[in-house]
Scaffold this motif. Structure first.
Motif, PDB file in Angstrom:
ATOM      1  N   GLU A 198       0.855  -1.181   0.000  1.00  0.00           N
ATOM      2  CA  GLU A 198       0.000   0.000   0.000  1.00  0.00           C
ATOM      3  C   GLU A 198       0.896   1.238   0.000  1.00  0.00           C
ATOM      4  N   ASP A 276      -7.048  -2.917  -1.180  1.00  0.00           N
ATOM      5  CA  ASP A 276      -7.563  -2.166  -2.334  1.00  0.00           C
ATOM      6  C   ASP A 276      -7.118  -2.892  -3.596  1.00  0.00           C
ATOM      7  N   THR A 279      -5.933  -1.220  -7.078  1.00  0.00           N
ATOM      8  CA  THR A 279      -4.635  -0.548  -7.238  1.00  0.00           C
ATOM      9  C   THR A 279      -3.463  -1.393  -6.751  1.00  0.00           C
ATOM     10  N   GLN A 280      -3.695  -2.274  -5.757  1.00  0.00           N
ATOM     11  CA  GLN A 280      -2.593  -3.059  -5.201  1.00  0.00           C
ATOM     12  C   GLN A 280      -2.266  -4.299  -6.016  1.00  0.00           C
ATOM     13  N   PRO A 287      -2.327  -2.059 -12.941  1.00  0.00           N
ATOM     14  CA  PRO A 287      -3.376  -2.373 -11.959  1.00  0.00           C
ATOM     15  C   PRO A 287      -4.566  -3.064 -12.617  1.00  0.00           C
ATOM     16  N   ASP A 290     -10.984  -1.364 -11.302  1.00  0.00           N
ATOM     17  CA  ASP A 290     -12.214  -1.572 -10.525  1.00  0.00           C
ATOM     18  C   ASP A 290     -13.035  -2.754 -11.015  1.00  0.00           C
TER      19      ASP A 290
END
Length: 670
Positions: A198, A276, A279-280, A287, A290
């Motif tokens: 993160e 997350d 993004t992670q 990435p 979503d």
């Protein structure tokens, strides 16, 4: 169910295990995710390296806690659990601290379990995604309805899914271990992704150590529910303590086996869980975005282990969702029993102490359900948000009760002379000492790592509940002191005179009945009373009163502002003030109606007047009912049907039985 049938609701171990251990067993469905998620904040390599170390720490705590609670259930089999242990050995305030912590934790158990179950269901049932809150509320309502049917009935219903979950997870573990050692275990769906830390920076030194502590505290969610068995000892068949201790051992062993197998398989299949994921988690250096749906650890394991057996994947997904929902059932058994004991001791409203129609503590079940629904709505059924509030309460109770058990054994050792018994007590004290030390350590870690993340809200709720229960206790103590009879000074004395007043709005059958009833009491003086709101109607009433020669004088009170209540109150108080040892009895004719909407149309003036008169010293209010035709037969709903929700039983309170409402203050029709 009749009260003398309570013995028939006692549970054998095969039903007690799914009822009381479902919470602890179900925690293996989300505890691995929380461990991997916390470790994933430092990157995939960190999670792979340290997940087994954190798991060993959690298992060590579980072994000690289970061993400690086996001492508890043998020493305190009455069902008070941690609350009783702390109260007896450390004092009432320590007991109340434990009680407030457990009550909050039980509510969180329902909210977390249901939310986690809905989240797992969303992985295979697409229509659930986006409707998690609605589905969670519906499930809580269904669980409430099942538990209102009684402990044994709910146990039979829930036993099959709990045992199915054990079979599914242990079976998946055995099959996965066989695949691993034969070299056929494939990597998980997320194994090909890269898990970055993160913020993009690797954690080292103190930051990495702190993250390990956070992962450990999250993994300790697997210990929730252990204390429920100590609260539920009275529900076991005889020998109660032995059966409860055996159930604790079974629960601890099965939980450890399942948790270990999931973490081991997650390590071998290289599962990635991110806080997350958009993004992670990277695919090919970019990435995933979503659109990526991150399944739970069990969901990914089922897909991997049963890659060639799709029914296995479906079975694991269904029973996991069910066990997470049914884990809340542990709280539905623990919360009402604890609330009942607290009500018995005066810390909660007395109606919490009474059993409902099916010998369950219905009022406690309903209170738990309402609180859990509020939490689910406020936190939008988010497991990640709710889990931060979790387990603080349970480790407060663990630490306090184990400290109390140390004092318990120390006190008994002073009196015991049998060498064999002394050795047994000394072993038990050592176990409880280790349990207290380890629980205190975990509590400290949880407070440090979770305070800002949300644990402060749980602590605040415990403080508020503690102060509220203290206030209830003080209220009951004050009322008892005020009502206690001093036989030296409180000898009952007869009033000097009884002044009877019959309130009259018009001359009709209810008025004549009230007059006759008042005359039958042979008061010192009797008069009828009306208020002059409409002069024409008042003159007509006086004329009719004289014409029919009603043998009671009618007094008319002036009311220039057309008030009814105020003139009557002033007149009644004037009689009372002139003669302090006199009693004024006010007879109030009231209609008894059969339809709820009729109640709105009648008795409103009587309700307001009665409410004011009840607060006036020396005034007795007598309701004289007149049954209208619509009320015929309505008394069956009151007399023949048993009251619901604990109403009408010792302690009072609860929901009214079905049927038409009686007039305010009136006795049941008939």
């Amino acid at each position: 169910m009749r009260s003398d049938k309570l013995g028939e609701t006692l549970l054998p171990k095969r039903l007690a295990l799914p009822i009381f251990a479902s919470d602890a067993l179900s925690s293996v469905a989300y505890a691995p995710d929380e461990i991997l998620l916390m470790l994933g904040l430092a990157g995939g390599a960190f999670a792979t390296t340290h997940s087994w170390q954190v798991t060993i720490g959690v298992i060590a705590v579980m072994v000690v806690v289970v061993a400690s609670y086996r001492q508890n259930v043998r020493a305190y089999p009455s069902g008070g659990g941690d609350y009783e242990v702390a109260t007896v050995n450390l004092g009432p305030k320590a007991g109340l601290t434990v009680a407030s912590a457990l009550l909050v934790d039980y509510v969180l158990t329902v909210a977390v379990s249901i939310s986690s179950g809905v989240a797992n269901a969303a992985t295979v049932l697409g229509f659930v995604r986006g409707r998690e809150v609605i589905v969670a509320v519906v499930l809580i309502v269904l669980l409430t309805a099942m538990n209102l049917r009684g402990v044994r009935e709910s146990g039979r219903t829930f036993a099959v899914p709990v045992y199915a979950f054990m079979i599914a997870i242990i079976g998946m573990g055995v099959y996965g271990f066989i695949q691993h050692f034969t070299g056929t275990l494939a990597p998980a769906e997320s194994a090909g992704l890269t898990l970055v830390p993160e913020g993009g920076e690797e954690l080292t030194g103190l930051a990495a150590f702190f993250l390990l502590l956070r992962a450990f505290s999250s993994g300790c969610a697997a210990l929730t529910g252990v204390e429920a068995i100590s609260n539920g000892v009275p529900a076991f068949r005889k020998p109660k303590s032995q059966n409860a201790a055996t159930t604790l051992l079974l629960m601890g062993t099965i939980s450890i086996v399942m948790l270990s197998s999931i973490i081991a398989l997650a390590h071998w299949t290289e599962i990635k869980i991110a806080d997350d994921p958009a993004t992670q988690l990277l695919r090919g250096g970019a990435p995933v975005g979503d659109g990526y749906v991150q399944d739970t650890a069990i969901g990914q394991l089922a897909t991997t282990v049963f890659a060639n057996f799709h029914l296995g994947v479906i079975f694991v997904s269904i029973v996991t969702g069910l066990i997470l929902v049914l884990a809340a059932n542990t709280a539905f058994n623990g919360f009402p029993v604890l609330a009942s004991i607290l009500a018995r001791d005066g810390y909660l409203p007395r109606q919490m102490h009474t059993r409902g129609d099916r010998l369950a503590f219905s009022n406690g079940i309903l209170m738990l359900s309402a609180a859990a629904i509020i939490l689910v709505i406020v936190f939008q059924a988010s497991v990640t948000a709710l889990i931060q509030l979790y387990i603080v309460g349970v480790f407060v109770s663990f630490t306090t009760s184990q400290t109390g058990m140390i004092r318990h054994w120390t006190r008994h050792l002073r009196l015991e002379r049998n060498p064999k018994e002394r050795r047994r007590m000394q072993r038990s004290r050592v176990i409880n000492t280790i349990g207290a030390a380890m629980s205190a350590t975990v509590l400290l870690v949880v407070l440090i790592t979770k305070f800002q993340a949300g644990a402060r809200y749980a602590i605040a709720a415990m403080v508020v509940l503690y102060l509220l229960m203290l206030g209830i206790k003080r209220h009951y103590a004050a009322v008892n002191a005020e009502l206690a009879v001093d036989w030296e000074t409180d000898r009952p004395t007869l009033p000097s005179h009884v002044h009877a007043i019959v309130l009259v709005s018009k001359i009709h059958k209810p008025t004549l009945r009230a007059l006759a009833y008042a005359r039958a009491g042979r008061p010192s003086s009797l008069e009828a009373l009306t208020v002059d709101v409409d002069p024409d109607e008042t003159r007509a009433m006086l004329t009719e009163w004289s014409r029919h020669e009603i043998p009671v004088p009618l007094k008319v009170l002036a009311s220039p502002y057309r008030q009814i209540t105020r003139p009557i109150l002033d007149y009644v108080r004037s009689i009372r003030s002139d003669n302090p040892r006199d009693v004024v009895t006010v007879y109030l004719p009231e209609y008894v109606v059969g339809k709820w909407w009729e109640q709105v149309l009648h008795n409103q003036s009587a309700l307001r007047l009665k409410a004011r008169l009840l607060f006036t010293p020396g005034i007795m209010v007598v309701s004289v009912p007149w049954q209208l035709a619509s009320s015929k037969g309505a008394e069956g709903a009151w007399v023949d049907a048993p009251p619901g929700g604990g109403a009408g039983r010792g302690g009072g309170g609860g929901a009214p039985p079905p049927g038409p409402a009686p007039p305010p203050g009136a006795p049941p029709p008939g």
